[in-house]
Design an enzyme around this catalytic site. Sequence first.
Site, PDB file in Angstrom:
ATOM      1  N   LYS A   1     -66.478 134.113 -30.615  1.00  0.00           N
ATOM      2  CA  LYS A   1     -66.539 133.469 -29.184  1.00  0.00           C
ATOM      3  C   LYS A   1     -66.136 134.678 -28.137  1.00  0.00           C
ATOM      4  O   LYS A   1     -66.411 134.856 -27.465  1.00  0.00           O
ATOM      5  CB  LYS A   1     -66.404 132.090 -28.872  1.00  0.00           C
TER       6      LYS A   1
ATOM      7  N   GLN B   1     -63.500 123.577 -29.962  1.00  0.00           N
ATOM      8  CA  GLN B   1     -64.056 123.744 -30.384  1.00  0.00           C
ATOM      9  C   GLN B   1     -63.737 122.350 -31.376  1.00  0.00           C
ATOM     10  O   GLN B   1     -62.187 121.755 -31.850  1.00  0.00           O
ATOM     11  CB  GLN B   1     -63.470 124.825 -31.414  1.00  0.00           C
TER      12      GLN B   1
ATOM     13  N   ASP C   1     -71.255 123.501 -24.527  1.00  0.00           N
ATOM     14  CA  ASP C   1     -71.547 123.029 -25.361  1.00  0.00           C
ATOM     15  C   ASP C   1     -72.710 122.458 -25.962  1.00  0.00           C
ATOM     16  O   ASP C   1     -74.056 122.232 -26.417  1.00  0.00           O
ATOM     17  CB  ASP C   1     -69.887 122.183 -26.218  1.00  0.00           C
TER      18      ASP C   1
HETATM   19  N1  GUN Z   1     -68.150 123.409 -34.478  1.00  0.00           N
HETATM   20  C1  GUN Z   1     -69.380 123.518 -35.488  1.00  0.00           C
HETATM   21  N2  GUN Z   1     -70.127 124.052 -34.351  1.00  0.00           N
HETATM   22  C2  GUN Z   1     -69.253 124.364 -33.140  1.00  0.00           C
HETATM   23  C3  GUN Z   1     -69.990 123.728 -32.069  1.00  0.00           C
HETATM   24  O1  GUN Z   1     -70.795 123.966 -31.721  1.00  0.00           O
HETATM   25  N3  GUN Z   1     -69.829 123.814 -31.005  1.00  0.00           N
HETATM   26  C4  GUN Z   1     -68.605 123.604 -31.105  1.00  0.00           C
HETATM   27  N4  GUN Z   1     -67.743 122.856 -30.188  1.00  0.00           N
HETATM   28  N5  GUN Z   1     -67.711 122.776 -31.665  1.00  0.00           N
HETATM   29  C5  GUN Z   1     -68.578 123.606 -33.462  1.00  0.00           C
END
Ligand code: GUN
Length: 285
Positions: free
Chosen positions: A53, A97, A120
């Site tokens: 990211k 996350q 998100d």
């Molecule tokens: N963990 C696995 N996929 C995601 C996601 O799309 N967003 C977040 N914040 N955590 C994750």
Amino acid sequence: MSARIIDGKAIAASIRQEMTSEVAQLKENGIVPGLAVVIIGDDPASKVYVGQKEKGCAQIGIYSEKHDLPGDTSEEELLDLIDKLNKDDKINGILVQLPLPKQIDEKRVLYAIDSAKDVDGFHPENIGKMVIGEDTFLPCTPHGIMVLLEHSGIDLKGKEAVVVGRSNIVGKPILLMLLSKSATVTICHSKTVDLNFHTARADVLIAAVGIPEMIKGDMVKDGVVVIDVGVNRLESGKLVGDVEFESVSKKASAITPVPGGVGPMTITMLLKNTIKAAKKQSLTK
Ligand code: GUN
């Protein structure tokens, strides 16, 4: 039949190129999109995702900052940080996350993020807007799948779309997105009685269960379009999806590989949401 490969890496790269120009233009107008990524503990997969990211942000010119907190961080400490980020003008998007350590209530944390910075798409206000088809931040993985299907010229109108997996992150939101494109949608899950009956009917099959190579060639019909959301590391170290690529790709008309299918699109949609957040917030300043 041998399947066409849906190249998520290439589609993501072309979208990111367009976004690079858009970010440069925003900067000329004094708008610098900013993303805060919060990671707690040292889950190896989460570390890899967060690294990707940050790299994605740097690649297209988005400002990003990582908040790397120890695994024993309390819920209050995390909520304090979110409060600061909610008030920080440099930050347009906040991503915490998942999964979180067990002492922290995921719901409280996701609800605490300002819905205008919820890149998100996990805040209940944004989920509600998605359900009724209002403009909002769409969750990144299912949104990425929809963009992959669109870029691959796959028309969903009237098609039988079958989703295996009912998670909040993928299964439930993709149901709504497929429905909004007029597909007939079935969701299967661990209690589904005859999974093969459903998968064999699918014109479009989305596999999002987290079980390595669970979908086999004899479970699908000729010509199916297959989207594999799974990312599973075998003991051998090999990365595989939820679909047995070898057998399913012989019957499918199109299929996403793992890696290089859905993964690069998820991050691309996060970057898209961050730009969208920055533009929206610039209007209210
Ligand atoms: N963990 C696995 N996929 C995601 C996601 O799309 N967003 C977040 N914040 N955590 C994750």
